[in-house]
Design a protein around this motif. Structure first.
Motif, PDB file in Angstrom:
ATOM      1  N   ASN A 121      -0.040   7.066  -1.993  1.00 34.35           N
ATOM      2  CA  ASN A 121       1.034   7.308  -0.857  1.00 34.35           C
ATOM      3  C   ASN A 121       2.118   7.825  -1.570  1.00 34.35           C
ATOM      4  O   ASN A 121       2.659   6.852  -2.484  1.00 34.35           O
ATOM      5  CB  ASN A 121       1.390   6.392   0.050  1.00 34.35           C
ATOM      6  CG  ASN A 121       0.244   6.032   0.822  1.00 34.35           C
ATOM      7  OD1 ASN A 121      -0.689   6.602   1.813  1.00 34.35           O
ATOM      8  ND2 ASN A 121      -0.589   4.696   0.457  1.00 34.35           N
ATOM      9  N   ARG A 122       2.729   8.851  -1.377  1.00 31.18           N
ATOM     10  CA  ARG A 122       4.060   9.465  -2.359  1.00 31.18           C
ATOM     11  C   ARG A 122       4.643  10.648  -1.577  1.00 31.18           C
ATOM     12  O   ARG A 122       3.930  11.473  -0.942  1.00 31.18           O
ATOM     13  CB  ARG A 122       3.856   9.654  -3.631  1.00 31.18           C
ATOM     14  CG  ARG A 122       3.070  10.943  -3.986  1.00 31.18           C
ATOM     15  CD  ARG A 122       1.531  10.583  -4.241  1.00 31.18           C
ATOM     16  NE  ARG A 122       0.672  11.971  -4.522  1.00 31.18           N
ATOM     17  CZ  ARG A 122      -0.541  11.946  -5.186  1.00 31.18           C
ATOM     18  NH1 ARG A 122      -0.923  10.578  -5.437  1.00 31.18           N
ATOM     19  NH2 ARG A 122      -1.310  12.735  -5.430  1.00 31.18           N
ATOM     20  N   PHE A 123       6.055  10.701  -1.757  1.00 34.84           N
ATOM     21  CA  PHE A 123       6.431  12.130  -1.485  1.00 34.84           C
ATOM     22  C   PHE A 123       6.710  13.070  -2.446  1.00 34.84           C
ATOM     23  O   PHE A 123       7.070  12.771  -3.528  1.00 34.84           O
ATOM     24  CB  PHE A 123       7.998  11.784  -0.959  1.00 34.84           C
ATOM     25  CG  PHE A 123       8.837  12.951  -0.548  1.00 34.84           C
ATOM     26  CD1 PHE A 123       8.619  13.535   0.715  1.00 34.84           C
ATOM     27  CD2 PHE A 123       9.790  13.679  -1.214  1.00 34.84           C
ATOM     28  CE1 PHE A 123       9.247  14.731   1.213  1.00 34.84           C
ATOM     29  CE2 PHE A 123      10.345  14.694  -0.837  1.00 34.84           C
ATOM     30  CZ  PHE A 123      10.214  15.504   0.343  1.00 34.84           C
TER      31      PHE A 123
ATOM     32  N   GLN B 271      11.986   4.178   1.659  1.00 38.69           N
ATOM     33  CA  GLN B 271      12.322   3.925   0.408  1.00 38.69           C
ATOM     34  C   GLN B 271      11.314   3.497  -0.278  1.00 38.69           C
ATOM     35  O   GLN B 271      11.120   3.443  -1.643  1.00 38.69           O
ATOM     36  CB  GLN B 271      13.497   2.954   0.469  1.00 38.69           C
ATOM     37  CG  GLN B 271      14.674   3.365   0.907  1.00 38.69           C
ATOM     38  CD  GLN B 271      15.798   2.322   1.071  1.00 38.69           C
ATOM     39  OE1 GLN B 271      15.499   0.982   0.410  1.00 38.69           O
ATOM     40  NE2 GLN B 271      17.002   2.712   1.272  1.00 38.69           N
ATOM     41  N   ARG B 272      10.063   3.034   0.350  1.00 39.25           N
ATOM     42  CA  ARG B 272       8.892   2.820  -0.268  1.00 39.25           C
ATOM     43  C   ARG B 272       7.942   4.111  -0.756  1.00 39.25           C
ATOM     44  O   ARG B 272       7.443   3.982  -1.880  1.00 39.25           O
ATOM     45  CB  ARG B 272       7.887   1.983   0.426  1.00 39.25           C
ATOM     46  CG  ARG B 272       8.478   0.622   0.988  1.00 39.25           C
ATOM     47  CD  ARG B 272       8.258  -0.571   0.019  1.00 39.25           C
ATOM     48  NE  ARG B 272       8.670  -1.800   0.554  1.00 39.25           N
ATOM     49  CZ  ARG B 272       8.718  -2.754  -0.370  1.00 39.25           C
ATOM     50  NH1 ARG B 272       8.125  -2.844  -1.769  1.00 39.25           N
ATOM     51  NH2 ARG B 272       8.966  -4.204   0.070  1.00 39.25           N
ATOM     52  N   LEU B 273       8.065   5.041   0.075  1.00 40.59           N
ATOM     53  CA  LEU B 273       7.547   5.951  -0.116  1.00 40.59           C
ATOM     54  C   LEU B 273       8.114   7.313  -1.149  1.00 40.59           C
ATOM     55  O   LEU B 273       7.263   8.087  -1.685  1.00 40.59           O
ATOM     56  CB  LEU B 273       6.982   6.818   1.012  1.00 40.59           C
ATOM     57  CG  LEU B 273       5.984   6.204   2.099  1.00 40.59           C
ATOM     58  CD1 LEU B 273       6.282   6.480   3.488  1.00 40.59           C
ATOM     59  CD2 LEU B 273       4.772   6.309   1.663  1.00 40.59           C
ATOM     60  N   SER B 274       9.258   7.107  -1.255  1.00 43.08           N
ATOM     61  CA  SER B 274       9.842   8.128  -2.231  1.00 43.08           C
ATOM     62  C   SER B 274      11.225   7.457  -2.948  1.00 43.08           C
ATOM     63  O   SER B 274      11.944   6.814  -2.376  1.00 43.08           O
ATOM     64  CB  SER B 274      10.492   9.135  -1.431  1.00 43.08           C
ATOM     65  OG  SER B 274      11.211  10.247  -2.058  1.00 43.08           O
TER      66      SER B 274
ATOM     67  N   GLN C 127      14.454  12.528   5.133  1.00 42.20           N
ATOM     68  CA  GLN C 127      13.348  13.285   5.646  1.00 42.20           C
ATOM     69  C   GLN C 127      12.413  12.661   6.438  1.00 42.20           C
ATOM     70  O   GLN C 127      11.887  12.674   7.530  1.00 42.20           O
ATOM     71  CB  GLN C 127      12.415  14.214   4.887  1.00 42.20           C
ATOM     72  CG  GLN C 127      13.497  15.667   4.290  1.00 42.20           C
ATOM     73  CD  GLN C 127      12.606  16.689   3.658  1.00 42.20           C
ATOM     74  OE1 GLN C 127      12.571  16.547   2.480  1.00 42.20           O
ATOM     75  NE2 GLN C 127      12.137  17.726   4.200  1.00 42.20           N
ATOM     76  N   ILE C 128      11.818  11.597   5.594  1.00 39.61           N
ATOM     77  CA  ILE C 128      10.791  10.551   5.889  1.00 39.61           C
ATOM     78  C   ILE C 128      11.462   9.608   7.242  1.00 39.61           C
ATOM     79  O   ILE C 128      10.781   9.352   8.244  1.00 39.61           O
ATOM     80  CB  ILE C 128      10.063   9.767   4.878  1.00 39.61           C
ATOM     81  CG1 ILE C 128       9.382  10.544   3.884  1.00 39.61           C
ATOM     82  CG2 ILE C 128       9.183   8.595   5.458  1.00 39.61           C
ATOM     83  CD1 ILE C 128       9.300   9.713   2.507  1.00 39.61           C
ATOM     84  N   GLY C 129      12.515   9.181   6.818  1.00 39.30           N
ATOM     85  CA  GLY C 129      13.273   8.300   7.772  1.00 39.30           C
ATOM     86  C   GLY C 129      13.368   9.038   9.060  1.00 39.30           C
ATOM     87  O   GLY C 129      13.800   8.426  10.149  1.00 39.30           O
ATOM     88  N   GLN C 130      13.829  10.237   9.019  1.00 41.29           N
ATOM     89  CA  GLN C 130      13.930  11.011  10.340  1.00 41.29           C
ATOM     90  C   GLN C 130      12.684  11.727  10.934  1.00 41.29           C
ATOM     91  O   GLN C 130      12.588  12.271  12.109  1.00 41.29           O
ATOM     92  CB  GLN C 130      15.022  12.176  10.121  1.00 41.29           C
ATOM     93  CG  GLN C 130      16.420  11.871   9.727  1.00 41.29           C
ATOM     94  CD  GLN C 130      17.434  12.997   9.239  1.00 41.29           C
ATOM     95  OE1 GLN C 130      16.840  13.840   9.149  1.00 41.29           O
ATOM     96  NE2 GLN C 130      18.677  12.869   9.367  1.00 41.29           N
TER      97      GLN C 130
ATOM     98  N   PHE D  84       0.782  -1.053  -0.052  1.00 40.23           N
ATOM     99  CA  PHE D  84      -0.197   0.132  -0.015  1.00 40.23           C
ATOM    100  C   PHE D  84       0.673   1.067  -0.044  1.00 40.23           C
ATOM    101  O   PHE D  84       0.781   2.086  -0.580  1.00 40.23           O
ATOM    102  CB  PHE D  84      -0.927   0.072   1.338  1.00 40.23           C
ATOM    103  CG  PHE D  84      -1.894   1.202   1.168  1.00 40.23           C
ATOM    104  CD1 PHE D  84      -2.756   1.186   0.099  1.00 40.23           C
ATOM    105  CD2 PHE D  84      -1.908   2.129   2.217  1.00 40.23           C
ATOM    106  CE1 PHE D  84      -4.110   1.965   0.234  1.00 40.23           C
ATOM    107  CE2 PHE D  84      -2.742   3.093   2.018  1.00 40.23           C
ATOM    108  CZ  PHE D  84      -3.867   3.053   1.167  1.00 40.23           C
ATOM    109  N   LEU D  85       1.886   1.390   0.779  1.00 42.84           N
ATOM    110  CA  LEU D  85       2.714   2.324   0.888  1.00 42.84           C
ATOM    111  C   LEU D  85       3.452   2.552  -0.407  1.00 42.84           C
ATOM    112  O   LEU D  85       4.121   3.595  -0.495  1.00 42.84           O
ATOM    113  CB  LEU D  85       3.674   2.451   2.050  1.00 42.84           C
ATOM    114  CG  LEU D  85       2.900   2.507   3.547  1.00 42.84           C
ATOM    115  CD1 LEU D  85       3.634   2.328   4.727  1.00 42.84           C
ATOM    116  CD2 LEU D  85       1.976   3.752   3.507  1.00 42.84           C
ATOM    117  N   SER D  86       3.772   1.365  -1.222  1.00 46.51           N
ATOM    118  CA  SER D  86       4.651   1.626  -2.356  1.00 46.51           C
ATOM    119  C   SER D  86       3.871   2.213  -3.506  1.00 46.51           C
ATOM    120  O   SER D  86       4.218   2.624  -4.634  1.00 46.51           O
ATOM    121  CB  SER D  86       5.220   0.270  -2.622  1.00 46.51           C
ATOM    122  OG  SER D  86       5.941  -0.212  -1.768  1.00 46.51           O
TER     123      SER D  86
END
Length: 265
Positions: free
Chosen positions: A193-195, A233-236, A244-247, A186-188
């Motif tokens: 869902n996306r950056f 990495q799935r999202l962007s 940014q997502i990872g942090q 789903f997040l891929s």
């Protein structure tokens, strides 16, 4: 009357395996593999409702087995057996609701001003008349439920915006893997869902807005943003976005939900 005659009579009247439920949900898997079609490189699925409506016998038999499970038997099952059962029941009865009213353009057309399709009591479970909301909000998410946010990627609402309906049943022995894969899939999906590199925002499904409290605290996270960190990495595909997502340093934006029927025509 001999002792062996009494035992034999008991087994005829109360056979030991007469109510044993198939924990592999084989009949449900058989139906899913016939009528679920993967699209967009396996990120989403559609359902051939037209074909399924012409061949509902096997689904009816599976739902009859689901409805026949006594609550006392369900209570003896493991946690994963119980959760897999409820997920499959929810999804199968959702399909049944659509088939009862097909053709429709959206599951929301089945409701009314006074009652949504999810509040309609149209099936029996544990000896009582139930709705889809009863399964999701009372049995799975309720006070004595499972505290498992990944169910939001397993329960389906027959809509384009919802997570994919698998072409196999959820089963206890594989449940953790299946739920993890459902989240990742789903997040891929960039449609949901996306950056956004231009705005620097993480655009995610409205599911995360509606059920935000369910995701907070999952695997030690303290905020909703923490839920997305392992999936950067799935999202962007953008390295800056991934960082940014990872942090957890990203602004969230909730995307409109597509309620069109996930119909394969």
């Amino acid at each position: 009357m001999t002792r062996w005659f009494v035992v034999a009579l008991f087994l005829v009247v109360f056979p030991l395996t007469s109510h044993a439920f198939d924990q592999h949900h084989t009949q449900w898997t058989d139906q899913l593999q016939k009528y679920v079609v993967w699209v967009r490189d396996g990120m989403a699925s559609e359902v051939d409702y037209m074909a399924w409506q012409k061949d509902r016998g096997a689904l009816t038999r599976y739902l009859q087995q689901v409805s026949a499970v006594p609550e006392r038997e369900y209570q003896r099952w493991s946690r994963n057996e119980q959760l897999a059962f409820l997920i499959n029941a929810y999804n199968a009865f959702t399909v049944e609701l659509v088939l009862q009213n097909y053709p429709v353009d959206s599951i929301k057309e089945i409701g009314s001003w006074f009652s949504s399709p999810w509040k309609r009591r149209f099936f029996m479970l544990f000896g009582e008349e139930c709705s889809l909301d009863d399964i999701e909000h009372r049995m799975i998410r309720g006070r004595y439920g499972f505290d498992e946010p990944r169910i939001h990627f397993a329960l389906v609402c027959a809509s384009v915006g919802c997570p994919a309906l698998l072409d196999e049943a959820y089963i206890a022995i594989d449940l953790d893997r299946q739920l993890d894969e459902a989240v990742s899939r789903f997040l891929s999906d960039r449609q949901r869902n996306r950056f956004n590199v231009t705005t620097g925002r993480l655009e995610v499904s409205s599911l995360f807005d509606w059920y935000s409290r369910d995701f907070i605290g999952f695997r030690g996270g303290e905020t909703l943003k923490d839920f997305f960190r392992p999936y950067a990495q799935r999202l962007s595909g953008d390295l800056v976005g991934q960082k940014q997502i990872g942090q957890g340093r990203v602004l969230l934006e909730f995307l409109p939900y597509d309620w069109n029927l996930n119909d394969h025509r």
